[in-house]
Design an enzyme around this catalytic site. Structure first.
Site, PDB file in Angstrom:
ATOM      1  N   GLY A 184      -1.915 -10.638   3.364  1.00  0.00           N
ATOM      2  CA  GLY A 184      -1.451 -10.547   1.974  1.00  0.00           C
ATOM      3  C   GLY A 184       0.006 -10.978   1.891  1.00  0.00           C
ATOM      4  N   GLY A 199       0.466  -4.487  -4.649  1.00  0.00           N
ATOM      5  CA  GLY A 199      -0.819  -3.906  -4.295  1.00  0.00           C
ATOM      6  C   GLY A 199      -1.749  -3.964  -5.495  1.00  0.00           C
ATOM      7  N   CYS A 245       0.826  -1.219   0.000  1.00  0.00           N
ATOM      8  CA  CYS A 245       0.000   0.000   0.000  1.00  0.00           C
ATOM      9  C   CYS A 245       0.852   1.258   0.000  1.00  0.00           C
ATOM     10  CB  CYS A 245      -0.865   0.091   1.250  1.00  0.00           C
ATOM     11  SG  CYS A 245      -1.833  -1.349   1.575  1.00  0.00           S
TER      12      CYS A 245
END
Ligand code: XMP
Length: 489
Positions: free
Chosen positions: A368, A396, A313
């Site tokens: 993730g 991402g 991110c």
């Protein structure tokens, strides 16, 4: 019970800001400590871990393994509706008590067609029907029946199959135990279920019966198939996608957009709820008490918490939007804890973060990067020529690379316009190759059990019941030097 007041001591806090004060241990062994927790009110997981709906994390292999291990995989939406559904239905068909619509070929198909069909669908036995679409069983052709000699490729499957008259079959309502007995006594691998008119009603395989016995902890639906989640958005073709995914067997929809506390989410959920009133909806992402309340009020079954903590991110760097992850989880708990489920999403770097997330409010944790770099994550292993180490790509979903790839596969012009108009808020990185995700989940399961034992409890549920009302009683805030002492190795 949640209390709406957030103690100021939570402000600005995330995982590395606390240790857990050890309590008197009461278990003689940590091995069997239950970790069951709720994804939604009606779906529980034996391992409260969910793999992210990202194209470098969850495809079919990851979703299958996550469910086999008691967690859940969420198939990403950065692909066409058709491909997402294909992946999902492969997972749903991979293990089940009864395969309800077994794959069939008609009499008259060639051996060459049967060989390709078996390879494409990864099946060892094909039910042969009397003619295309008849649904009447003519026989079974197994891989062992297919001749190696390619000069026979054009011959009909009928020549090689075992006809129904010589097959062991069972009625559609046969009990699993009875089916297992028939298969054992006949030394057969598969048992077609047919009615009196020989209509195909299902198929039971030995592999699936064995699986049901050996893996009581796997995440399964009421028909014994693996639980699988699938992501949808809130605009463009999302209703069409949701409809297709649900008919392919999705057990829950993850309504996933970057800024979930928004009008577009409200409109999206309203449309989904009107069409699918009972489908479990896990909705996100949000990072505040107000965001959590909003989700509960508009009909989410679970709220996904996390704006910008993830490794892929860049949202916080590019927009300044976000809330430190442990504070965000606590805000959500204080607002909607016990009312709807809470999923902590992003920012987990060590296994201890998972326990902290669960102890401070989360019912489940989405991972993730922690699950990326594994055999089950999509993408190839690459060798770094400089260090001679093996790596995989993690990125991402709004990284330029992921966006470009999803656009190749998209027919949704609204989504394409939106993606092209929005600068990236994600990045691509290389992560070390880490072998099978099974080993990572095994480690996480072990560490979670140890954490429950340090909390002086016999199950995760008991630990959460004891801690959630006031986690600060159990947490030790860290000074800089304490943080160094704890984490620098
Ligand atoms: P971890 O830390 O487990 O985080 O790798 C996974 C979560 O990150 C989110 N995600 C993104 N967030 N831009 C973002 O700001 C992105 O491009 C992006 N892609 C994924 C997502 O919630 C995921 O589960």
């Amino acid at each position: 019970m949640a209390s709406n007041l957030l103690d100021p001591q939570w402000i600005g806090k995330t995982f590395d800001d606390f240790l857990f004060r050890p309590q008197k241990g009461i278990t003689s062994t940590r091995a069997g400590i239950p970790l069951r927790s709720r994804l939604t009110q009606h779906i529980a997981l034996d391992l409260p871990i969910v793999s992210s709906n990202m194209d470098s994390v969850t495809g079919g292999d990851m979703a299958e393994t996550m469910a086999l291990e008691g967690g859940l995989g969420v198939i990403h939406r950065g692909q066409s509706i058709e491909r997402q559904c294909e992946t999902l239905s492969r997972v749903k068909r991979s293990h089940s008590a009864v395969i309800e619509q077994p794959r069939t070929l008609p009499v008259g198909s060639t051996i060459e067609e049967a060989r390709l069909f078996a390879r494409r669908h990864k099946i060892n036995g094909i039910l042969i029907e009397t003619k295309a679409g008849s649904g009447i069983l003519a026989g079974v052709l197994t891989r062992r029946d297919i001749p190696w000699d390619r000069s026979r490729d054009k011959e009909s499957v009928e020549t090689f199959m075992t006809p129904t008259s010589r097959l062991k079959t069972a009625p559609p309502d046969v009990a699993t135990e009875e089916a297992a007995k028939i298969m054992f006594e006949g030394r057969i691998e598969r048992l077609p279920l047919i009615d009196q008119e020989h209509r195909i009603c299902g198929l039971i395989t030995r592999k699936d019966v064995r699986f049901l016995r050996e893996r009581p902890f796997a995440s399964k639906d009421e028909k014994g198939r693996l639980l699988t989640g699938a992501a949808v958005g809130c605009a463009g073709d999302f209703m069409e996608r949701a409809t297709a995914l649900l008919s392919a067997g999705a057990d829950s929809l993850f309504v996933d957009i970057a800024h979930g506390h928004s009008q577009i989410m409200q409109t999206g959920i309203e449309k989904l709820r009107a069409e699918f009133p009972t489908t479990p909806l896990v909705c996100g992402n949000i990072a505040t008490a107000a965001g959590a309340r909003f989700m509960a009020d508009i009909g989410a079954d679970a709220v996904k918490v996390g704006v910008g903590p993830g490794r892929g991110c860049r949202t916080r760097l590019e927009t300044a939007a976000g809330v430190p992850q442990l504070q965000a989880i606590r805000e959500a708990w204080c607002e909607v804890g016990g009312e709807i489920s809470i999923m902590a999403d992003g920012g987990v770097r060590y296994d201890k973060d998972i326990f902290l997330a669960l102890a401070c409010g989360a019912d489940t944790v989405m991972l993730g990067s922690a699950l990326s770099g594994t055999d089950e994550a999509p993408g190839r292993v690459i060798e770094d020529p400089a260090s001679h180490t093996k790596k995989k790509i993690y990125r991402g979903m709004t990284s330029p690379e992921a966006v470009m790839e999803s656009l190749y596969d998209s027919e949704d012009s609204d989504a394409i316009d939106e993606a092209l108009a929005t600068p990236p808020e994600g990045q691509e990185i290389q992560v070390p190759y880490r072998g099978s995700v099974v080993d990572i989940l095994h480690r996480i399961r072990g560490h979670l059990r140890s954490a429950v034992s340090y909390a002086g409890c016999t199950s995760l549920e008991d630990a959460r019941n004891a801690i959630l009302d006031n986690p600060l009683e159990f947490l030790v805030p860290l000074s800089e030097s304490a943080r160094r002492e704890s984490y620098e190795r």
